[in-house]
Design an enzyme around this catalytic site. Structure first.
Site, PDB file in Angstrom:
ATOM      1  N   LYS A 158       0.884  -1.179   0.000  1.00 29.32           N
ATOM      2  CA  LYS A 158       0.000   0.000   0.000  1.00 29.32           C
ATOM      3  C   LYS A 158       0.913   1.217   0.000  1.00 29.32           C
ATOM      4  O   LYS A 158       1.273   1.756   1.056  1.00 29.32           O
ATOM      5  CB  LYS A 158      -0.907  -0.033   1.233  1.00 29.32           C
ATOM      6  CG  LYS A 158      -2.025   1.002   1.202  1.00 29.32           C
ATOM      7  CD  LYS A 158      -2.990   0.765   2.347  1.00 29.32           C
ATOM      8  CE  LYS A 158      -4.007   1.893   2.484  1.00 29.32           C
ATOM      9  NZ  LYS A 158      -5.013   1.928   1.415  1.00 29.32           N
TER      10      LYS A 158
HETATM   11  N1  PPE Z   1      -7.913  -1.358  -2.729  1.00 31.48           N
HETATM   12  C1  PPE Z   1      -7.353  -0.129  -2.691  1.00 31.48           C
HETATM   13  C2  PPE Z   1      -6.679   0.404  -3.888  1.00 31.48           C
HETATM   14  C3  PPE Z   1      -7.449   0.625  -1.516  1.00 31.48           C
HETATM   15  O1  PPE Z   1      -6.906   1.843  -1.472  1.00 31.48           O
HETATM   16  C4  PPE Z   1      -8.124   0.107  -0.400  1.00 31.48           C
HETATM   17  C5  PPE Z   1      -8.248   0.911   0.858  1.00 31.48           C
HETATM   18  C6  PPE Z   1      -8.676  -1.191  -0.488  1.00 31.48           C
HETATM   19  C7  PPE Z   1      -8.532  -1.894  -1.662  1.00 31.48           C
HETATM   20  C8  PPE Z   1      -9.352  -1.844   0.676  1.00 31.48           C
HETATM   21  O2  PPE Z   1      -8.402  -2.238   1.651  1.00 31.48           O
HETATM   22  P1  PPE Z   1      -8.748  -2.291   3.209  1.00 31.48           P
HETATM   23  O3  PPE Z   1      -8.945  -0.877   3.645  1.00 31.48           O
HETATM   24  O4  PPE Z   1      -7.562  -2.920   3.825  1.00 31.48           O
HETATM   25  O5  PPE Z   1      -9.975  -3.088   3.335  1.00 31.48           O
HETATM   26  N2  PPE Z   1      -8.330   2.307   0.671  1.00 31.48           N
HETATM   27  C9  PPE Z   1      -8.024   3.191   1.754  1.00 31.48           C
HETATM   28  C10 PPE Z   1      -7.738   4.569   1.258  1.00 31.48           C
HETATM   29  C11 PPE Z   1      -8.833   5.526   1.169  1.00 31.48           C
HETATM   30  C12 PPE Z   1      -8.374   6.933   0.807  1.00 31.48           C
HETATM   31  O6  PPE Z   1      -9.034   7.569  -0.040  1.00 31.48           O
HETATM   32  O7  PPE Z   1      -7.378   7.410   1.376  1.00 31.48           O
HETATM   33  C13 PPE Z   1      -9.063   3.084   2.849  1.00 31.48           C
HETATM   34  O8  PPE Z   1     -10.165   2.586   2.618  1.00 31.48           O
HETATM   35  O9  PPE Z   1      -8.757   3.471   3.973  1.00 31.48           O
END
Ligand code: PPE
Length: 314
Positions: A158
């Site tokens: 990430k």
């Molecule tokens: N894919 C991506 C590209 C992504 O950024 C997130 C989280 C997810 C999947 C889901 O992952 P998880 O949060 O572990 O379930 N995106 C974060 C960023 C948001 C932002 O705009 O900043 C979040 O949901 O916190």
């Protein structure tokens, strides 16, 4: 965003306004950061951080991929720092943003000699895809942008730089009147939203793209898989063709910010009945029940913020 009082920086608390970096920091020029997004929920027993240890582990993994093997703080220290930050800022529910970055020192692509800085901020963050999204569903498009191709930017990390691609997806979607965009992977299969993982329901089964299809290994994704198991709904991690989005019974997003958000149309084609479907609704009930403390925390997902705060719903 409303500022909170303190931000954690390399082991000590500084004022929100003090959390500044030099314009020639490595991160500003080359995007050298890895980060997390974590939610702390208000429960009847006090604030509790959702899947704290899993988020810390993913952040350390992201750092390792970028050769930041030792960021100077252990997983236990970082986890404790996050709880302390919530306490120091007297928050009940908030969003936490730990970030590890290469700071100021050398200039040039090689960041190995630049110092590593660790910050953790928190603030109140409401509904990511709009207030009605969880109940009504959102209208999304398939993006004209492709998600990170294998062996370009590693999708399991990430990293801040990945979000340049996310921004292209998100801006295009918004400009065209959608709430969010779904990107396909380099092979043309469904990958994920700009900030969410994606699930498709068909004939009582849930499908989601596998790790390796350039998706972020989402922690909410993992939670959805666990909750579906508990409900007896089979989940298959498999290649999802784009057109399945149009003919599926249900499609929904998962993410820390987005939580579980149903999708009611893709490319202006109505998905299912054009509103939240029964599978998404059941999963939301389980998910919101646990995070709000009205259902037992049977997976041990909540880390209480205050010492002596134990009684999650039993
Ligand atoms: N894919 C991506 C590209 C992504 O950024 C997130 C989280 C997810 C999947 C889901 O992952 P998880 O949060 O572990 O379930 N995106 C974060 C960023 C948001 C932002 O705009 O900043 C979040 O949901 O916190």
């Amino acid at each position: 965003m409303t500022p909170t009082e303190k931000i954690w920086h390399n082991g000590r608390f500084i004022r929100w306004e003090e959390a500044k970096i030099h314009v020639l920091s490595h991160v500003v020029n080359y995007g050298t950061s890895v980060f997390e997004g974590i939610r702390c929920y208000s429960t009847p027993a006090g604030p509790a951080i959702f899947r704290l240890n899993e988020h810390v582990r993913r952040m350390l993994n992201s750092a390792k991929i970028y050769r930041m093997e030792d960021i100077g703080y252990t997983a236990a220290t970082l986890a404790e720092a996050m709880k302390e930050l919530v306490r120091v800022n007297k928050m009940d529910a908030c969003y936490l943003r730990p970030i590890v970055l290469r700071g100021y020192g050398e200039i040039g692509v090689n960041g190995l000699k630049n110092p590593i800085d660790v910050y953790i901020a928190c603030w109140e963050w409401g509904k990511y895809l709009g207030d009605e999204a969880a109940a009504e569903g959102v209208d999304v498009c398939v993006s004209s942008w492709t998600r990170l191709a294998p062996n370009t930017l590693p999708a399991l990390a990430k990293a801040g730089a990945n979000y340049m691609n996310s921004q292209l997806i998100k801006m295009e979607a918004l400009v065209n009147g959608y709430s969010e965009g779904i990107a396909l992977d380099a092979a043309g299969h469904v990958c994920e939203g700009s900030g969410e993982n994606i699930f498709v329901v068909q004939d009582g089964k849930i499908l989601t793209p596998p790790l390796g299809a350039s998706v972020l290994p989402g922690i909410t994704r993992d939670s959805v898989i666990a909750l579906a198991g508990g409900l007896g709904i089979p989940v298959v991690e498999t290649i999802v063709p784009r057109e399945l989005l149009y003919i599926a019974d249900e499609v929904f997003f998962s993410g820390t910010a987005a939580e579980i958000t149903p999708i009611r149309s893709v490319d202006r084609i109505t998905v299912g009945k054009g509103r939240r479907g029964p599978v998404a609704e059941q999963l939301q009930k389980e998910f919101f029940g646990i995070i709000h403390g009205s259902k037992p925390d049977r997976f041990g997902w909540l880390s209480p913020v205050h010492a002596g705060q134990t009684a999650m719903a039993k």
